[in-house]
Design a protein around this motif. Structure first.
Motif, PDB file in Angstrom:
ATOM      1  N   LEU A  38       8.490  -9.314 -15.243  1.00  0.00           N
ATOM      2  CA  LEU A  38       7.588  -8.456 -16.013  1.00  0.00           C
ATOM      3  C   LEU A  38       7.825  -8.628 -17.513  1.00  0.00           C
ATOM      4  O   LEU A  38       6.884  -8.596 -18.311  1.00  0.00           O
ATOM      5  CB  LEU A  38       7.737  -6.995 -15.593  1.00  0.00           C
ATOM      6  CG  LEU A  38       7.238  -6.675 -14.183  1.00  0.00           C
ATOM      7  CD1 LEU A  38       7.523  -5.219 -13.838  1.00  0.00           C
ATOM      8  CD2 LEU A  38       5.765  -7.003 -14.014  1.00  0.00           C
ATOM      9  N   LEU A  51       0.738  -2.706 -14.701  1.00  0.00           N
ATOM     10  CA  LEU A  51       1.574  -1.672 -15.296  1.00  0.00           C
ATOM     11  C   LEU A  51       0.796  -0.427 -15.724  1.00  0.00           C
ATOM     12  O   LEU A  51       1.398   0.619 -15.971  1.00  0.00           O
ATOM     13  CB  LEU A  51       2.327  -2.239 -16.504  1.00  0.00           C
ATOM     14  CG  LEU A  51       3.374  -3.306 -16.186  1.00  0.00           C
ATOM     15  CD1 LEU A  51       3.927  -3.904 -17.477  1.00  0.00           C
ATOM     16  CD2 LEU A  51       4.484  -2.749 -15.316  1.00  0.00           C
ATOM     17  N   VAL A  54       1.234   2.832 -12.634  1.00  0.00           N
ATOM     18  CA  VAL A  54       2.560   2.694 -12.027  1.00  0.00           C
ATOM     19  C   VAL A  54       2.694   3.402 -10.684  1.00  0.00           C
ATOM     20  O   VAL A  54       3.561   3.059  -9.893  1.00  0.00           O
ATOM     21  CB  VAL A  54       3.692   3.149 -12.979  1.00  0.00           C
ATOM     22  CG1 VAL A  54       3.749   2.252 -14.200  1.00  0.00           C
ATOM     23  CG2 VAL A  54       3.549   4.601 -13.359  1.00  0.00           C
TER      24      VAL A  54
END
Length: 122
Positions: A38, A51, A54
């Protein structure tokens, strides 16, 4: 999420059988790999979309038999331009897992179709 994004985590099954790799150590390896991939691909459009929600991240943790098989998969992914990170634990210098950045499932599922879910009794 508008795309069916998924992140694949491929763990070495032989490490689960080794007495030096307990459950916590294996979970830590996966966490290291996910964090690294990430970070490396943070500005990627799929990573940013992944992202943004979440609470709905989709990860699949699969098992691969051993180091040689993991390295073969790594080569295949590199050759096809699939972004990933193979986590090398230090100071052991041991490749423990491979994590793919989030992709639409239909773009990458073919690479993992022969692997089973990681389901080790630890």
């Amino acid at each position: 999420m508008s795309k069916n994004l998924v992140q694949y985590i491929i763990m070495r099954g032989d490490l689960a059988k080794s007495s030096k790799w307990n459950a916590g150590a294996l979970v830590a390896q996966a966490c290291h790999g996910v964090s690294a991939v990430l970070h490396l691909y943070y500005n990627d459009e799929n990573v940013q979309e992944y992202l943004c929600d979440v609470d709905r991240m989709h990860k699949v943790v699969l098992e691969i038999s051993d180091l040689n098989s993991l390295m073969e998969l790594e080569t295949k992914l590199k050759n096809k331009g699939i972004h990933h990170k193979t986590w090398i634990e230090q100071p052991e210098n041991e490749a423990t897992c491979l994590v793919v950045k989030p992709y639409p499932k239909e773009d990458v599922a073919e690479f993992f179709k022969d692997l089973k879910l990681f389901n080790k009794k630890l």
